[in-house]
Write an enzyme that holds these catalytic residues in place. Structure first.
Site, PDB file in Angstrom:
ATOM      1  N   SER A  32      -6.128   5.612  -7.834  1.00  0.00           N
ATOM      2  CA  SER A  32      -6.402   4.197  -7.603  1.00  0.00           C
ATOM      3  C   SER A  32      -7.688   3.995  -6.801  1.00  0.00           C
ATOM      4  CB  SER A  32      -5.227   3.553  -6.850  1.00  0.00           C
ATOM      5  OG  SER A  32      -4.045   3.640  -7.604  1.00  0.00           O
ATOM      6  N   HIS A  64      -4.855   2.851 -13.547  1.00  0.00           N
ATOM      7  CA  HIS A  64      -5.222   4.104 -14.191  1.00  0.00           C
ATOM      8  C   HIS A  64      -5.588   3.815 -15.646  1.00  0.00           C
ATOM      9  CE1 HIS A  64      -3.689   6.635 -10.844  1.00  0.00           C
ATOM     10  NE2 HIS A  64      -2.922   5.580 -10.666  1.00  0.00           N
ATOM     11  N   ARG A  85      -3.281  10.272 -15.988  1.00  0.00           N
ATOM     12  CA  ARG A  85      -2.402  10.927 -15.010  1.00  0.00           C
ATOM     13  C   ARG A  85      -0.936  10.576 -15.253  1.00  0.00           C
ATOM     14  NH1 ARG A  85      -4.070  10.486  -8.791  1.00  0.00           N
ATOM     15  NH2 ARG A  85      -3.565  12.641  -8.245  1.00  0.00           N
ATOM     16  N   HIS A  87       2.569  10.575 -13.487  1.00  0.00           N
ATOM     17  CA  HIS A  87       3.194  10.659 -12.170  1.00  0.00           C
ATOM     18  C   HIS A  87       4.621  11.207 -12.298  1.00  0.00           C
ATOM     19  CE1 HIS A  87      -0.044   7.734 -11.536  1.00  0.00           C
ATOM     20  NE2 HIS A  87       0.010   8.061 -10.254  1.00  0.00           N
ATOM     21  N   GLU A 186       7.954   4.296   0.494  1.00  0.00           N
ATOM     22  CA  GLU A 186       8.723   4.980   1.521  1.00  0.00           C
ATOM     23  C   GLU A 186       9.301   3.965   2.517  1.00  0.00           C
ATOM     24  OE1 GLU A 186       5.508   6.942  -0.374  1.00  0.00           O
ATOM     25  OE2 GLU A 186       5.322   5.404   1.198  1.00  0.00           O
ATOM     26  N   SER A 205       1.765  11.281  -5.599  1.00  0.00           N
ATOM     27  CA  SER A 205       1.058  12.114  -6.577  1.00  0.00           C
ATOM     28  C   SER A 205       0.509  13.357  -5.886  1.00  0.00           C
ATOM     29  CB  SER A 205      -0.084  11.313  -7.234  1.00  0.00           C
ATOM     30  OG  SER A 205      -1.102  11.033  -6.279  1.00  0.00           O
ATOM     31  N   ASN A 228      -3.220   1.290   2.309  1.00  0.00           N
ATOM     32  CA  ASN A 228      -2.305   0.513   3.154  1.00  0.00           C
ATOM     33  C   ASN A 228      -1.834   1.405   4.297  1.00  0.00           C
ATOM     34  OD1 ASN A 228      -0.703   1.574   0.547  1.00  0.00           O
ATOM     35  ND2 ASN A 228       0.653   1.699   2.338  1.00  0.00           N
TER      36      ASN A 228
END
Length: 266
Positions: A32, A64, A85, A87, A186, A205, A228
């Site tokens: 990103s 992506h 990609r 993930h 998370e 990733s 972030n």
């Protein structure tokens, strides 16, 4: 040759046929915010829709691009941009995640530059910061390796390549990246756990790709764009649009940085 290696070899042959380039030197996985670097690195020789190459699919996450691009630098090196990609949260299959890296190795690449957008546990290293990966924690519970494949991960991220990156930007901080399974962000407790374990970057990733790269003998450089602060650090809720917006804002600066680093690699 293992089944995974055979499949990667078939993909590399298809890539060579589709691009007209029989050998690549450097592979880039652009996460990103990093996609613009490809336009600064060299002349585009070919661009191939990912679904035309065995083992690659067209389904990707916002931010992506499902294409494989072959670039040629001013000094004649061939750079493979892996824009498709996979993930781990998309497939729950570490082998599929590793396929792009294994294809790059089969295509002749000796170096992998892997990038991502991630959360930071350090308020002083906030959104827009670029962090040089020094090590990682694989918290996915998975590995792309099979059987008794014992791969040394002592220097998973090349000190030599880190030195080259810092020669371009001496202010780059180092970091340790923890990969969670995702796709949920998370929790504050999980971010705190990662911090206690030694990580200061969290994301979804990179680590499985790096394991596969080291198995294949590739030298690895890792770069993270902080999009972030991790949950519980900044006090705000998290959403994917925030990741995309941070990537867009940082894109010109980090793209130039990555292009300069690739140019300095010899």
């Amino acid at each position: 040759m293992s089944e995974a290696a055979t499949f990667a070899s078939e993909a590399a042959q298809a890539l060579a046929a589709a691009t007209g380039v029989d050998h690549h030197d450097i592979a880039l996985i652009l996460g990103s915010g990093w996609g613009g670097a490809a336009d600064l690195i060299g002349e585009e020789i070919a661009s191939v829709p990912a679904e035309q190459i065995p083992g690659f699919g067209g389904h990707v996450v916002a931010g992506h691009h499902a294409t494989l691009r072959s670039l040629r630098t001013a000094d004649g090196r061939n750079v493979l941009v892996l824009g498709a990609r996979q993930h781990f949260y998309q497939t729950r299959d570490a082998g599929k995640v590793a396929h792009a890296v294994r294809t790059a190795a089969a295509a002749g690449c000796h170096t992998l530059v892997v990038t991502n957008g991630c959360g930071s546990t350090r308020p002083e290293v906030g959104p827009g910061s670029v962090v040089l990966l020094e090590d990682h924690l694989n918290l996915t519970g998975a590995t792309p390796l099979e059987g008794a494949t014992f791969v040394d991960m002592t220097q998973a991220y090349s000190p030599r390549l880190q030195e080259i990156a810092r020669s371009i930007d001496p202010s780059l901080p180092g970091g340790i990246y923890a990969q969670f399974q995702g796709p949920q962000y998370e929790t504050p407790a999980e971010v705190k756990m990662a911090t206690v374990l030694g990580a200061n970057l969290v994301g979804m990733s990179t680590t499985l790709e790096v394991i596969a790269a080291r198995e294949a003998g590739l030298e690895v450089l890792g770069l993270s764009l902080v999009t972030n602060l991790g949950a519980g650090i900044g006090g705000e809720t998290l959403n994917h649009q925030e990741v995309l917006d941070a990537g867009v804002a940082a894109a010109p600066r980090i793209s130039r940085l990555l292009a300069d680093i690739v140019e300095a690699m010899r």
